[in-house]
Scaffold this motif. Structure first.
Motif, PDB file in Angstrom:
ATOM      1  N   GLY A  82      53.798   1.598  24.202  1.00 56.61           N
ATOM      2  CA  GLY A  82      53.411   2.782  24.951  1.00 56.61           C
ATOM      3  C   GLY A  82      53.756   4.045  24.200  1.00 56.61           C
ATOM      4  O   GLY A  82      54.838   4.173  23.635  1.00 56.61           O
ATOM      5  N   GLY A  83      52.800   4.979  24.131  1.00 56.50           N
ATOM      6  CA  GLY A  83      53.019   6.239  23.442  1.00 56.50           C
ATOM      7  C   GLY A  83      52.596   6.224  21.988  1.00 56.50           C
ATOM      8  O   GLY A  83      52.668   7.270  21.330  1.00 56.50           O
ATOM      9  N   TRP A  84      52.120   5.080  21.482  1.00 55.38           N
ATOM     10  CA  TRP A  84      51.779   4.981  20.074  1.00 55.38           C
ATOM     11  C   TRP A  84      50.272   4.866  19.881  1.00 55.38           C
ATOM     12  O   TRP A  84      49.523   4.687  20.834  1.00 55.38           O
ATOM     13  N   TYR A  85      49.879   4.955  18.619  1.00 54.17           N
ATOM     14  CA  TYR A  85      48.470   4.858  18.269  1.00 54.17           C
ATOM     15  C   TYR A  85      48.271   3.699  17.303  1.00 54.17           C
ATOM     16  O   TYR A  85      49.237   3.136  16.777  1.00 54.17           O
ATOM     17  N   TYR A  86      47.004   3.399  17.027  1.00 53.28           N
ATOM     18  CA  TYR A  86      46.697   2.265  16.152  1.00 53.28           C
ATOM     19  C   TYR A  86      45.344   2.507  15.501  1.00 53.28           C
ATOM     20  O   TYR A  86      44.427   3.062  16.136  1.00 53.28           O
ATOM     21  N   THR A  87      45.214   2.120  14.246  1.00 55.41           N
ATOM     22  CA  THR A  87      43.929   2.206  13.548  1.00 55.41           C
ATOM     23  C   THR A  87      43.649   0.877  12.859  1.00 55.41           C
ATOM     24  O   THR A  87      44.586   0.203  12.401  1.00 55.41           O
ATOM     25  N   ALA A  88      42.396   0.510  12.755  1.00 54.26           N
ATOM     26  CA  ALA A  88      42.015  -0.739  12.071  1.00 54.26           C
ATOM     27  C   ALA A  88      40.509  -0.722  11.855  1.00 54.26           C
ATOM     28  O   ALA A  88      39.835   0.280  12.123  1.00 54.26           O
ATOM     29  N   ARG A  89      39.972  -1.812  11.362  1.00 54.33           N
ATOM     30  CA  ARG A  89      38.545  -1.940  11.117  1.00 54.33           C
ATOM     31  C   ARG A  89      38.038  -3.230  11.738  1.00 54.33           C
ATOM     32  O   ARG A  89      38.808  -4.172  11.979  1.00 54.33           O
ATOM     33  N   LEU A  90      36.748  -3.274  11.996  1.00 53.49           N
ATOM     34  CA  LEU A  90      36.078  -4.488  12.470  1.00 53.49           C
ATOM     35  C   LEU A  90      34.821  -4.672  11.626  1.00 53.49           C
ATOM     36  O   LEU A  90      34.099  -3.698  11.361  1.00 53.49           O
ATOM     37  N   GLN A  91      34.539  -5.888  11.244  1.00 51.66           N
ATOM     38  CA  GLN A  91      33.275  -6.178  10.593  1.00 51.66           C
ATOM     39  C   GLN A  91      32.222  -6.462  11.662  1.00 51.66           C
ATOM     40  O   GLN A  91      32.537  -6.872  12.783  1.00 51.66           O
ATOM     41  N   LYS A  92      30.975  -6.247  11.303  1.00 51.29           N
ATOM     42  CA  LYS A  92      29.871  -6.445  12.243  1.00 51.29           C
ATOM     43  C   LYS A  92      29.940  -7.834  12.872  1.00 51.29           C
ATOM     44  O   LYS A  92      30.070  -8.834  12.160  1.00 51.29           O
ATOM     45  N   GLY A  93      29.880  -7.878  14.173  1.00 53.82           N
ATOM     46  CA  GLY A  93      29.915  -9.130  14.916  1.00 53.82           C
ATOM     47  C   GLY A  93      31.286  -9.531  15.399  1.00 53.82           C
ATOM     48  O   GLY A  93      31.403 -10.334  16.331  1.00 53.82           O
ATOM     49  N   GLU A  94      32.337  -8.995  14.799  1.00 54.69           N
ATOM     50  CA  GLU A  94      33.685  -9.362  15.228  1.00 54.69           C
ATOM     51  C   GLU A  94      33.987  -8.764  16.603  1.00 54.69           C
ATOM     52  O   GLU A  94      33.378  -7.783  17.031  1.00 54.69           O
ATOM     53  N   ILE A  95      34.967  -9.384  17.260  1.00 58.44           N
ATOM     54  CA  ILE A  95      35.325  -9.008  18.629  1.00 58.44           C
ATOM     55  C   ILE A  95      36.714  -8.389  18.631  1.00 58.44           C
ATOM     56  O   ILE A  95      37.630  -8.884  17.966  1.00 58.44           O
ATOM     57  N   LEU A  96      36.864  -7.319  19.384  1.00 63.58           N
ATOM     58  CA  LEU A  96      38.163  -6.683  19.588  1.00 63.58           C
ATOM     59  C   LEU A  96      38.529  -6.805  21.062  1.00 63.58           C
ATOM     60  O   LEU A  96      37.782  -6.342  21.925  1.00 63.58           O
TER      61      LEU A  96
END
Length: 265
Positions: free
Chosen positions: A55-69
């Motif tokens: 709680g209170g934090w952030y996050y960054t990442a990537r997804l390739q086409k078709g992947e699920i988050l």
């Protein structure tokens, strides 16, 4: 620029064209959206990795086409303010005004898609247990003085942008998941916590290679006070086969055109 007065009949004709366009759009939209996703969430399949965002934090990442988050709330008060960009050309980003306008709704939940500002579909909402997502009011603004234990959505997103090599002007309007914002008869926003279970989840399918940033901070309309915000679980999963009758790809004529734009890119 010289102002050119418009005649009442011209204004009326323009309005009639708009209302006709709206009518045809609503007629083409599905009459019933899918039922909410089940609770508790089933075990994730094809996990590539998962992370806990305190709680209170952030996050960054990537997804390739078709992947699920998958985003999973671990208690009341956890909310994910979310922004996405097309990887390889970050000038293309999620566009909530167009997303709402093209689908004739601000109720973005399971079965809906999120468009980029180039008319392509950036990601689809394929699972959603609560249908309580806010496309209207944005995240928590910065506070003064800065309090490390109670960071705002704005402060988190500025840090996330820097990590991605982006600046403030690159930040689009945010879509916040697990934020039950509704509008009453007087047009006032209110927080309808009865829509949440405290263990809600959503799954987003990347329709393009994309990078994203999220902030797990308390929503500005959440009446709860204090810095204690539950954690979010973020899970990246492998791509799955997409069926021809996939609702996200066929719900509206605009969504179909958006995926046609994806195919031409």
């Amino acid at each position: 620029m010289q102002h050119t007065p418009r005649k009442p009949e011209t204004i009326a004709a323009d309005r009639a064209r708009y209302e006709d366009h709206q009518r045809r759009g609503l007629e083409a939209a599905p009459s019933a959206m899918p039922q909410p996703s089940p609770l508790p969430a089933p075990a994730p399949e094809g996990v590539i990795w998962d992370e806990t965002v305190p709680g209170g934090w952030y996050y960054t990442a990537r997804l390739q086409k078709g992947e699920i988050l998958r985003l999973q709330a671990n208690g009341f008060g956890a909310s994910a303010s979310f922004a996405a960009w097309r990887e390889g050309d970050v000038t293309e980003r999620q566009n909530l005004p167009d997303t709402c306008k093209l689908q004739w709704t601000t109720d973005l939940k399971k079965g809906r898609v999120v468009f980029s500002d180039m008319g392509r579909v950036l990601y689809s909402i394929i699972e959603d247990s609560a249908g309580a997502n806010d496309a209207l009011s944005g995240g928590m603004p910065a506070r003064s003085p800065f309090t490390p234990a109670f960071r705002s959505t704005r402060e988190n997103m500025i840090l996330a942008l820097a990590k991605l090599g982006l600046g403030k002007r690159d930040l689009p309007a945010l879509l916040t998941f697990f934020a039950p914002v509704r509008v009453d008869d007087k047009g006032q926003f209110f927080w309808n916590e009865s829509l949440l279970s405290g263990q809600d989840w959503v799954e987003l399918r990347a329709e393009e290679d994309m990078i994203y940033a999220l902030s797990n901070t308390r929503h500005p309309l959440d009446p709860t006070t204090g810095p204690d915000v539950p954690a979010l679980t973020v899970t990246r999963m492998t791509a799955r086969a997409v069926q021809q009758d996939d609702l996200c790809r066929n719900a509206t004529a605009e969504a179909i055109r958006g995926f046609e734009n994806n195919a031409r890119a």
